[in-house]
Scaffold this active site. Structure first.
Site: not given
Length: 258
Positions: A100, A161, A187-188, A209-210
């Protein structure tokens, strides 16, 4: 095998939910999320993990190479040269030549550098890597990377995040329309509804992830995301009805009573 597999670089995956491994408070929390998510592609930031020490309370201790494609992530790299060096380091340690590609020199919003990303992608592809690049939601850049030979394009929904959802929806829609490689929204995404929305638009997968790492119950949140991804994909494949400015009666007032 799934009747609707995700195909990346000729490799088939049942799950369309990719998982990041940063920010989890413990290996047990990560393991709970992995189990419930059914994720098969799992990213590992090379700057935050010791590939030679997979034991103990570490990220690698709960990853199973028989179940997971461990996807090295060049997070933290600021230049193409740094990213290429990290990818080669992972390969030298025995990891598959998949990467990645993440280049974020801007520290406040961690926005990916398009120029260095394009440069690094070209170098890595020439060296035999399967490259999955994290990018801003730029349709022109996505097309250029695809033409270079990247295996996917991974546009951000919002800054890393931030949990703000699909703030780049219009540009992602164009990327999906034009892409001939899988589009992974990365992301986001902070809620399962964000993931479902991305999949309903026609994204091939999402990476989260976050939202999982910061949940009160990591396993249950991962399960919620897995269901949302599956529901969004099914809705997309089933054919969503068109949006309309005016009302359209669901029960016709003429015809059947005549």
């Amino acid at each position: 095998m799934s009747k609707d597999p995700l195909i990346i670089a000729g490799r088939s995956f049942k799950s369309r939910l990719l998982m990041g491994t940063g920010k989890f408070p413990s290996a047990a929390a990560l393991e709970a999320a992995l189990t419930s998510s059914h994720a098969e592609i799992v990213t590992v930031a090379l700057r935050r993990v010791d590939l030679s020490q997979p034991q103990g309370d570490s990220i690698l201790s709960v990853l199973d190479p028989q179940k997971h494609l461990i996807l090295p992530n060049t997070s933290g790299a600021r230049t193409a040269e740094e990213a290429v060096r990290l990818a080669k380091m992972a390969r030298a340690m025995g990891m598959e030549p998949w990467v990645k590609l993440e280049l974020t020199p801007e520290p406040r919003y961690l926005l990916p550098d398009p120029v260095e990303t394009l440069k690094a992608a070209e170098l890595l592809i020439k060296d035999g890597f399967v490259v999955l690049p994290y990018i801003q939601a730029d349709p022109i850049l996505a097309k250029r990377l695809e033409e270079l030979g990247t295996a996917t394009v991974m546009p951000l929904g919002a800054p890393i995040g931030s949990n703000r959802g699909l703030r780049t929806k219009d540009m992602i829609r164009i990327i999906i329309e034009q892409a001939k490689v899988p589009v992974v929204v990365d992301a986001g995404l902070g809620a399962p509804s964000h993931a479902a929305e991305a999949m309903e638009m026609g994204a091939d997968a999402v990476l989260v992830n976050t939202a999982l790492a910061e949940a009160t119950d990591h396993g249950k949140m991962a399960g919620a995301f897995a269901m949302a991804v599956a529901a969004g994909r099914l809705a997309y494949r089933s054919g969503l009805g068109p949006e309309r400015e005016a009302a359209a009666a669901s029960s016709p007032l003429t015809g059947f009573l005549e």
